[in-house]
Scaffold this motif. Structure first.
Motif, mmCIF file in Angstrom:
data_model
loop_
_atom_site.group_PDB
_atom_site.id
_atom_site.type_symbol
_atom_site.label_atom_id
_atom_site.label_comp_id
_atom_site.label_asym_id
_atom_site.label_seq_id
_atom_site.Cartn_x
_atom_site.Cartn_y
_atom_site.Cartn_z
ATOM 1 N N SER A 19 -3.787 -6.830 -8.416
ATOM 2 C CA SER A 19 -3.186 -5.915 -9.399
ATOM 3 C C SER A 19 -3.294 -6.484 -10.816
ATOM 4 O O SER A 19 -3.643 -5.764 -11.757
ATOM 5 C CB SER A 19 -1.723 -5.639 -9.041
ATOM 6 O OG SER A 19 -1.655 -5.014 -7.776
ATOM 7 N N ASP A 35 -2.756 1.393 -3.626
ATOM 8 C CA ASP A 35 -1.807 0.573 -2.865
ATOM 9 C C ASP A 35 -0.459 1.291 -2.864
ATOM 10 O O ASP A 35 0.097 1.559 -3.943
ATOM 11 C CB ASP A 35 -1.685 -0.803 -3.535
ATOM 12 C CG ASP A 35 -0.715 -1.725 -2.794
ATOM 13 O OD1 ASP A 35 -0.175 -1.307 -1.748
ATOM 14 O OD2 ASP A 35 -0.494 -2.846 -3.284
ATOM 15 N N GLN A 85 2.300 0.251 -2.426
ATOM 16 C CA GLN A 85 3.291 -0.561 -3.125
ATOM 17 C C GLN A 85 3.469 -0.119 -4.584
ATOM 18 O O GLN A 85 4.520 -0.303 -5.177
ATOM 19 C CB GLN A 85 2.798 -2.011 -3.079
ATOM 20 C CG GLN A 85 3.851 -3.038 -3.088
ATOM 21 C CD GLN A 85 3.274 -4.453 -2.988
ATOM 22 O OE1 GLN A 85 4.038 -5.371 -2.940
ATOM 23 N NE2 GLN A 85 1.965 -4.642 -2.960
ATOM 24 N N THR A 144 2.036 -1.133 -7.510
ATOM 25 C CA THR A 144 2.205 -2.140 -8.579
ATOM 26 C C THR A 144 1.579 -1.701 -9.907
ATOM 27 O O THR A 144 2.215 -1.809 -10.958
ATOM 28 C CB THR A 144 1.601 -3.497 -8.142
ATOM 29 O OG1 THR A 144 2.158 -3.851 -6.879
ATOM 30 C CG2 THR A 144 1.896 -4.587 -9.151
ATOM 31 N N ASP A 172 -7.328 -0.431 -7.548
ATOM 32 C CA ASP A 172 -6.514 -1.547 -7.044
ATOM 33 C C ASP A 172 -6.116 -1.245 -5.605
ATOM 34 O O ASP A 172 -5.594 -0.174 -5.318
ATOM 35 C CB ASP A 172 -5.253 -1.708 -7.906
ATOM 36 C CG ASP A 172 -4.418 -2.890 -7.443
ATOM 37 O OD1 ASP A 172 -5.006 -3.942 -7.133
ATOM 38 O OD2 ASP A 172 -3.179 -2.763 -7.383
ATOM 39 N N THR A 173 -6.377 -2.181 -4.717
ATOM 40 C CA THR A 173 -6.044 -1.956 -3.302
ATOM 41 C C THR A 173 -4.949 -2.934 -2.858
ATOM 42 O O THR A 173 -4.718 -3.959 -3.492
ATOM 43 C CB THR A 173 -7.276 -2.168 -2.390
ATOM 44 O OG1 THR A 173 -7.661 -3.541 -2.445
ATOM 45 C CG2 THR A 173 -8.435 -1.294 -2.815
#
Ligand SMILES: Nc1ncnc2c1ncn2[C@@H]1O[C@H](COP(=O)(O)OP(=O)(O)OP(=O)(O)O)[C@@H](O)[C@H]1O
Ligand SMILES: [Mg+2]
Length: 222
Positions: A15, A38, A40, A42, A87-88
């Motif tokens: 990230s 992602d 998440q 971020t 972004d992964t």
């Protein structure tokens, strides 16, 4: 060009590097899309802080795309942008595989720590499968992130990476510096801070210059 920040170890810096690459590519007025793949979220959180800090002037477009559809969605949206950065999350997921299929370049930050090095066999296996299912080879670059300022740990990991041709190791390390989390907390990159860390700025510039202008390192499936 479509760049994907890849890897299957959590916290390696995907990230952070996605954010820096996006802002770096957009600095001369290019239209850049940052894809948050992602769950998440971020880079979405980073962008929200950035909007706050820069009063809306983030300088790029953010979109959240996850799952197998990511590939088609990125292909559809691609003509509208000069560059796309994806972004992964740090696992072998459908989203990460879809991103690796649609991308031109995979960037893999690796921390010079044993737990990170142990994931490399699984990572190369995943990349082999990806290369075998692509029409054109994926360009792959790995590099050290959060490298020790002075330590033989860096050398051992760098040597291990250099033996794995499929990981296209670049000798441009990003060191472990407070400047990165300090900038990230504000939604900024290291060069945008009021008193920028010159060494951080220089290493980011060297890495991205090599990636965007350097010689092509292509890998094919074994
Ligand atoms: N070069 C660096 N120096 C110091 N801290 C760093 C550096 N790169 C990343 N960090 C910090 O390490 C933590 C993890 O970084 P980041 O979130 O970019 O990794 P990630 O690979 O995206 O993690 P995740 O697996 O959670 O997606 C963050 O707190 C970030 O600020
Ligand atoms: Mg992340």
């Amino acid at each position: 060009m479509i760049y994907v920040l890849s890897g299957i170890k959590g916290g390696s810096g995907r990230s952070t590097i996605s954010e820096h690459l996006t802002v770096w590519l957009a600095k001369d007025g290019a239209d850049v899309l940052l894809v948050d793949a992602d769950e998440q979220g971020t880079v979405s959180d980073f962008t929200a802080w950035r909007e706050h800090t820069l009063e809306g002037q983030v300088g790029y477009t953010l979109v959240q795309l996850v799952g197998a559809n990511l590939r088609k969605q990125v292909e559809t949206i691609k003509p509208k942008y000069d560059h796309i950065v994806i972004d992964t999350g740090g696992r072998d997921t459908t989203s990460q595989r879809a991103a690796l299929i649609v991308a031109d370049v995979a960037l893999i930050p690796i921390q010079p720590r044993s737990h990170d090095v142990w994931t490399l066999a699984k990572l190369t296996q995943m990349l082999e499968e990806i290369q075998a299912s692509r029409l054109a080879p994926l360009r792959v670059h790995s590099f050290l992130n959060r490298a020790d300022i002075t330590s033989s740990d860096n050398r051992d990991t760098a040597e291990a990476l250099a033996t794995m041709a499929e990981l296209g190791f670049l000798p441009h390390a990003i060191k472990n510096r407070k400047a990165y989390p300090n900038a990230g907390a504000k939604g900024l990159t290291v060069s945008e801070m009021e008193t920028p860390d010159q060494k951080a700025m220089a290493e980011i510039d060297a890495l991205f210059t090599h990636i965007t202008h350097g010689s092509l390192i292509s890998t094919t499936a074994a």
